[in-house]
Scaffold this active site. Structure first.
Site, PDB file in Angstrom:
ATOM      1  N   CYS A 190      38.413  38.397  31.322  1.00  0.00           N
ATOM      2  CA  CYS A 190      37.065  38.760  31.772  1.00  0.00           C
ATOM      3  C   CYS A 190      36.471  39.866  30.891  1.00  0.00           C
ATOM      4  O   CYS A 190      36.151  39.619  29.736  1.00  0.00           O
ATOM      5  CB  CYS A 190      37.079  39.129  33.253  1.00  0.00           C
ATOM      6  SG  CYS A 190      35.446  39.050  34.009  1.00  0.00           S
ATOM      7  N   HIS A 224      39.185  34.100  35.612  1.00  0.00           N
ATOM      8  CA  HIS A 224      40.296  34.827  36.232  1.00  0.00           C
ATOM      9  C   HIS A 224      41.478  33.889  36.508  1.00  0.00           C
ATOM     10  O   HIS A 224      41.488  33.192  37.525  1.00  0.00           O
ATOM     11  CB  HIS A 224      39.836  35.472  37.538  1.00  0.00           C
ATOM     12  CG  HIS A 224      38.952  36.656  37.336  1.00  0.00           C
ATOM     13  ND1 HIS A 224      39.429  37.945  37.319  1.00  0.00           N
ATOM     14  CD2 HIS A 224      37.627  36.747  37.106  1.00  0.00           C
ATOM     15  CE1 HIS A 224      38.434  38.785  37.105  1.00  0.00           C
ATOM     16  NE2 HIS A 224      37.324  38.076  36.965  1.00  0.00           N
ATOM     17  N   GLU A 264      44.333  34.664  37.513  1.00  0.00           N
ATOM     18  CA  GLU A 264      45.069  35.117  38.713  1.00  0.00           C
ATOM     19  C   GLU A 264      44.372  34.674  39.994  1.00  0.00           C
ATOM     20  O   GLU A 264      44.914  34.848  41.086  1.00  0.00           O
ATOM     21  CB  GLU A 264      45.223  36.643  38.695  1.00  0.00           C
ATOM     22  CG  GLU A 264      44.024  37.439  39.171  1.00  0.00           C
ATOM     23  CD  GLU A 264      42.858  37.479  38.188  1.00  0.00           C
ATOM     24  OE1 GLU A 264      41.780  37.955  38.578  1.00  0.00           O
ATOM     25  OE2 GLU A 264      43.021  37.023  37.032  1.00  0.00           O
TER      26      GLU A 264
END
Length: 366
Positions: A247, A332, A334
């Protein structure tokens, strides 16, 4: 008795509704998130620092707040806008309501807003300054307060002030905290990494002293050009260790390599953004939260290659370095909230780390 609240945009548009969370007044950039679930992770994502977040899903708060779902120690949003605020959550994991959480951290919320209309305004005109207020001041007086600039020091506000370790038996990873979500740290520790979390303004020499095996540049809020010290650090360290940017970390990596960044009209925020991986042709559904992007034309004059693109608008979603063990993604991997399609990128990073360490040991023996 319900307290009235207003959301006033810089173009003079006024939305009236009911107050929840803290009373008072808060200023920020008004953005929207299209996630159906995950409002707690949105509230606690440091990348939203300085922003008033509108949730497009109509009912928010129905499963409450749990201590296990935070992505940072506290919420960082400057305001929360919803269509319907569920006052009585119904979930066995719930420990408090959104109302309680926002009151605890003095963050105002407003409900009974036509969030579809608000989202259309943002999509048409771009993100706007806004103020949530429970006061009865005239609209003209509220609008006068919006002459101030938007916050520019968000990263300094959300980053750790000191280095700290999260011990493990695996490779040592320097996690540069520009506003890192717990999800990133969780993915590294689940893989046994020995993590050292370092502040956003860490120098290249300070990183060298902790002798990492790899470097992860985290997500974070705001304009990447507002963090020039990080760009300098990346330039000085690039090629010495395997690197992975996420990001804001992706944008800083691009700037450090000579590419440029620019602000998107209304950004990407949600858990259902399709991204194409160019090497395989596969499409991944990704979690995203960013208002800036790497300028696609600027990449041509660098040592970077575009590895992923957004299928909705063609923007750059991934980069890899042509000669160094370094890559980045705009989204992202995650998740938290969102799909785990891109979780494999942490494994790819650690494979790069393992290869790099192995080659380094070979050169030392030679």
């Amino acid at each position: 008795m319900a307290v009235k609240a207003r959301l006033i945009l810089e173009d003079g548009t006024v939305f009236e509704g009911k107050s929840f969370g803290a009373t008072g007044e808060s200023f920020g950039e008004v953005v929207f998130n299209t996630g159906i679930t995950g409002y707690q992770e949105v509230l606690s994502d440091p990348s939203y620092c300085g922003q008033i977040v509108t949730m497009t899903y109509p009912m928010i708060g129905n499963y409450g707040i749990s201590r296990d779902d935070f992505e940072s120690l506290r919420p960082f949003v400057h305001g929360f806008v919803v269509r319907e605020h569920c006052e009585v959550p119904n979930n066995w994991r719930s420990e408090q309501t959104i109302d309680d959480l926002l009151k605890e951290y003095n963050i105002p919320g407003i409900s009974e807003v036509d969030t579809r209309k608000l989202t259309r305004i943002i999509r048409q005109h771009g993100t706007l300054k806004g103020i949530i207020t429970t006061s009865e001041e005239p609209v003209e007086a509220i609008l006068a307060k919006m002459n101030q600039p938007l916050m520019e020091d968000q990263v300094a506000r959300v980053s750790t002030k000191n280095m700290f370790p999260v011990p493990g038996r695996g490779p040592r990873i320097a996690l540069v905290d520009f506003g890192a979500k717990y999800g990133i740290l969780r993915e590294l520790t689940n893989r046994g990494c020995d993590v050292i979390v370092v502040p956003y303004n860490v120098t290249a020499d300070e990183i060298r002293r902790i002798r990492p095996d790899g470097i992860l540049l985290s997500n974070g809020p705001g304009d990447p050009k507002s963090v020039p010290q990080a760009i300098e650090m990346i330039q000085n360290i690039l090629g010495e260790y395997p690197l992975f940017g996420i990001c804001l970390g992706h944008q800083l990596f691009a700037l450090a390599c000579g590419a440029d960044t620019e602000k998107l009209k209304f950004g990407h925020r949600g858990g259902n953004h399709p991204v194409k991986e160019l090497a395989t042709g596969r499409t991944h559904i990704t979690s995203q939260n960013h208002g800036y992007t790497v300028n696609i034309e600027s990449v041509a004059s660098t040592d970077l290659e575009i590895s992923h693109v957004a299928l909705n608008d063609g923007t750059v979603e991934g980069l890899s370095h042509k000669t160094h063990s370094a890559f980045s993604v705009q989204y992202h991997p995650e998740a938290a909230p969102g799909p785990y399609d891109s979780n494999y990128l942490f494994d790819r990073f650690l494979e790069n780390v393992a290869t790099f360490v192995k080659e380094d040991k070979k050169s030392c023996r030679a």
